[in-house]
Design an enzyme around this catalytic site. Structure first.
Site, PDB file in Angstrom:
ATOM      1  N   HIS A  48       1.035  -1.188   0.185  1.00  0.00           N
ATOM      2  CA  HIS A  48       0.181  -0.081   0.015  1.00  0.00           C
ATOM      3  C   HIS A  48       0.977   1.589   0.016  1.00  0.00           C
ATOM      4  O   HIS A  48       1.546   1.617   0.681  1.00  0.00           O
ATOM      5  CB  HIS A  48      -0.910   0.238   1.616  1.00  0.00           C
ATOM      6  CG  HIS A  48      -1.524   0.953   1.205  1.00  0.00           C
ATOM      7  ND1 HIS A  48      -1.444   1.844   2.654  1.00  0.00           N
ATOM      8  CD2 HIS A  48      -2.840   1.675   0.526  1.00  0.00           C
ATOM      9  CE1 HIS A  48      -2.067   3.078   2.272  1.00  0.00           C
ATOM     10  NE2 HIS A  48      -2.651   2.948   1.252  1.00  0.00           N
ATOM     11  N   GLY A  55       0.116   5.098   0.162  1.00  0.00           N
ATOM     12  CA  GLY A  55      -1.127   6.595   0.596  1.00  0.00           C
ATOM     13  C   GLY A  55      -1.468   7.028  -0.240  1.00  0.00           C
ATOM     14  O   GLY A  55      -1.833   8.439   0.141  1.00  0.00           O
ATOM     15  N   GLU A 110       3.438   6.743   7.209  1.00  0.00           N
ATOM     16  CA  GLU A 110       1.984   6.357   7.620  1.00  0.00           C
ATOM     17  C   GLU A 110       0.648   5.189   6.866  1.00  0.00           C
ATOM     18  O   GLU A 110       0.267   4.353   7.416  1.00  0.00           O
ATOM     19  CB  GLU A 110       0.983   7.387   7.871  1.00  0.00           C
ATOM     20  CG  GLU A 110      -0.114   7.948   6.971  1.00  0.00           C
ATOM     21  CD  GLU A 110       1.129   8.925   5.603  1.00  0.00           C
ATOM     22  OE1 GLU A 110       0.747   8.632   4.486  1.00  0.00           O
ATOM     23  OE2 GLU A 110       2.108   9.200   6.149  1.00  0.00           O
ATOM     24  N   ASP A 111       1.153   5.397   6.012  1.00  0.00           N
ATOM     25  CA  ASP A 111      -0.018   4.810   4.694  1.00  0.00           C
ATOM     26  C   ASP A 111       0.444   3.071   5.770  1.00  0.00           C
ATOM     27  O   ASP A 111      -0.494   1.792   4.904  1.00  0.00           O
ATOM     28  CB  ASP A 111       0.392   5.080   3.479  1.00  0.00           C
ATOM     29  CG  ASP A 111       2.388   5.313   2.873  1.00  0.00           C
ATOM     30  OD1 ASP A 111       2.516   4.587   4.195  1.00  0.00           O
ATOM     31  OD2 ASP A 111       2.308   5.469   1.682  1.00  0.00           O
ATOM     32  N   PHE A 112       1.599   2.323   4.905  1.00  0.00           N
ATOM     33  CA  PHE A 112       1.938   1.123   5.381  1.00  0.00           C
ATOM     34  C   PHE A 112       1.411   0.689   6.971  1.00  0.00           C
ATOM     35  O   PHE A 112       0.484  -0.448   7.320  1.00  0.00           O
ATOM     36  CB  PHE A 112       4.082   1.236   5.240  1.00  0.00           C
ATOM     37  CG  PHE A 112       3.740  -0.929   5.186  1.00  0.00           C
ATOM     38  CD1 PHE A 112       4.189  -1.035   3.583  1.00  0.00           C
ATOM     39  CD2 PHE A 112       4.014  -1.647   6.268  1.00  0.00           C
ATOM     40  CE1 PHE A 112       3.993  -2.611   3.713  1.00  0.00           C
ATOM     41  CE2 PHE A 112       3.985  -3.150   5.795  1.00  0.00           C
ATOM     42  CZ  PHE A 112       4.432  -3.186   4.566  1.00  0.00           C
TER      43      PHE A 112
END
Length: 435
Positions: A208, A210, A235-237
């Site tokens: 992923h 973001g 933060e996305d992962f």
């Protein structure tokens, strides 16, 4: 050949197996991309109405394409959604641009949030958190400022959000733009990045990014809200990791994310690639060996040597065939991701492809030289577990003797702690995630 040391045969067999695994990744990406990408979203009426979506747009500054990119969100073919624009600095020129678009489309539910909040070291989370807490719909979309939206993209993403899913994300790609820098970006995202992303999604590995994703707000709230991830740079992962650990699933949508930043140049994009490499190295030490081995030119040379040792094949012929086949498979994958005619000539693709393949190892070595990460005007390092901290403005960490940083050089950038596990699995099959 009996006079050769036995370990040489072991290395030769290892490289040949690694080489074969890499070609399996090529095949998976091409077949899955052909099957998955660019399917038309069904617009037939459903028995149940489509859910509302709150769209978070973190903004900082204005580039030549920003107004057009934002306007595509006002004209989407979706019945119920709200646009929540997030600007940290009240004097940012993006404020006036957003206010103009809100006035131009009064029928669209849109609000502007100024000032952000201080919930962690991640400036993007700080910027979005007030808007996230004010979001009124169950589905929340996070979309970067450089994303251009097709009319039916949101519909496609919502249709992918099945009962067992809490995250739908788009595979990164780029819009058609002019210039060699734009060609280079499209070649990268349409070949090496797409190969990584498609293969990872097919194999169920967390890949992923973001820049454009759809989330279940109730799931994020159960984890403590968006502010929980403010201590991470990637933060996305960590969002994806936390979601899957709760038993939810994630997947990519049919349509790639169209990046359409108005400023496009080689040096800026290469700095972006270096930053991603720093993250991977910090999270997965094995990346130091596996990533260079997965590069076309390096892997081809090792495989050619191995084929000479094991099969007595001509190494030059093997190497040239390897490069040609890799080139053709990348061209095929790019046309699948593009889903139409490319805006540049085949000769430009050759130049862009060669530049990407030849510069890749150099950029990776550059990332190893200085592990600190520069993001916009700030410099960061990470502790174990992925928690980030910002370095003083007068410390650029280019000097390995820097006292404020040397104690954590070896632990820097655990920024996607599970990206680590994913990248380890991917690296062994030529899959390296990006942050």
């Amino acid at each position: 050949m009996s006079h050769l040391p036995t370990p040489l045969y072991g290395f030769a067999i290892f490289f040949l197996i690694f080489w074969c695994g890499t070609w399996c990744v090529h095949l998976i990406a091409i077949c899955y991309g052909k099957f998955k990408l660019h399917k038309k979203s069904c617009k037939c009426p459903n028995e149940t109405p489509l859910p509302g979506v709150s769209i978070l747009k973190p903004l900082m500054g204005v580039d030549p394409n920003l107004e057009h990119n934002l306007e595509t969100f006002f004209t989407m073919d979706y019945p119920v959604y709200e646009l929540l624009f997030c600007v940290e600095d009240k004097c940012d020129p993006a404020v006036k641009l957003v206010e103009g678009l809100i006035a131009k489309y009064p029928q669209v539910d849109a609000r502007l949030f100024l000032g952000g909040s201080n919930v962690g070291v991640n400036p993007k989370i700080n910027n979005m958190n007030p808007a996230y807490e004010a979001a009124k719909y169950e589905f929340v979309m996070i979309s970067d400022s450089g994303i251009k939206m097709r009319n039916d993209t949101l519909l496609d993403m919502v249709h992918h959000m099945g009962e067992k899913y809490a995250l739908v994300h788009q595979m990164p790609f780029t819009c058609d733009r002019e210039g060699f820098a734009a060609t280079f970006e499209k070649v990268f995202f349409g070949t090496v990045q797409s190969r990584i992303y498609l293969s990872a999604d097919f194999l169920g590995i967390n890949c992923h990014t973001g820049m454009s994703c759809l989330l279940r707000k109730s799931v994020i709230d159960s984890l403590g809200g968006l502010k929980t991830f403010g201590c991470y740079l990637a933060e996305d992962f960590f969002i994806a990791k936390a979601i899957t650990e709760q038993g939810w699933k994630m997947r990519i949508s049919n349509q790639p994310a169209l990046q359409n930043c108005g400023t496009c140049d080689i040096s800026t994009f290469q700095q972006r690639l270096i930053r991603w490499a720093k993250l991977r190295v910090a999270m997965v030490p094995t990346t130091i060996l596996l990533e260079p081995l997965s590069e076309c030119m390096v892997l081809g040379a090792l495989a050619a040597w191995s084929a000479t040792i094991v099969f007595k094949w001509d190494p030059l012929v093997f190497y040239l065939v390897h490069i040609l086949t890799w080139f053709l498979s990348d061209w095929l994958l790019l046309t699948i991701v593009q889903n139409g005619s490319l805006t540049f000539h085949k000769f430009e693709f050759v130049i862009g492809w060669l530049f990407r393949e030849l510069s890749g190892p150099y950029l990776f070595l550059h990332a190893l030289w200085n592990p600190a990460i520069r993001w916009r005007t700030r410099t960061y390092k990470l502790r174990w577990g992925g928690i980030a901290y910002e370095l003083p403005d007068n410390c650029c960490c280019s000097n390995s003797s820097c006292k404020s940083c040397s104690s954590s050089d070896t632990t820097m950038f655990q920024t996607t702690s599970t990206a680590a596990a994913a990248a380890t699995n991917l690296s062994s099959k030529r899959l390296l995630i990006t942050s």
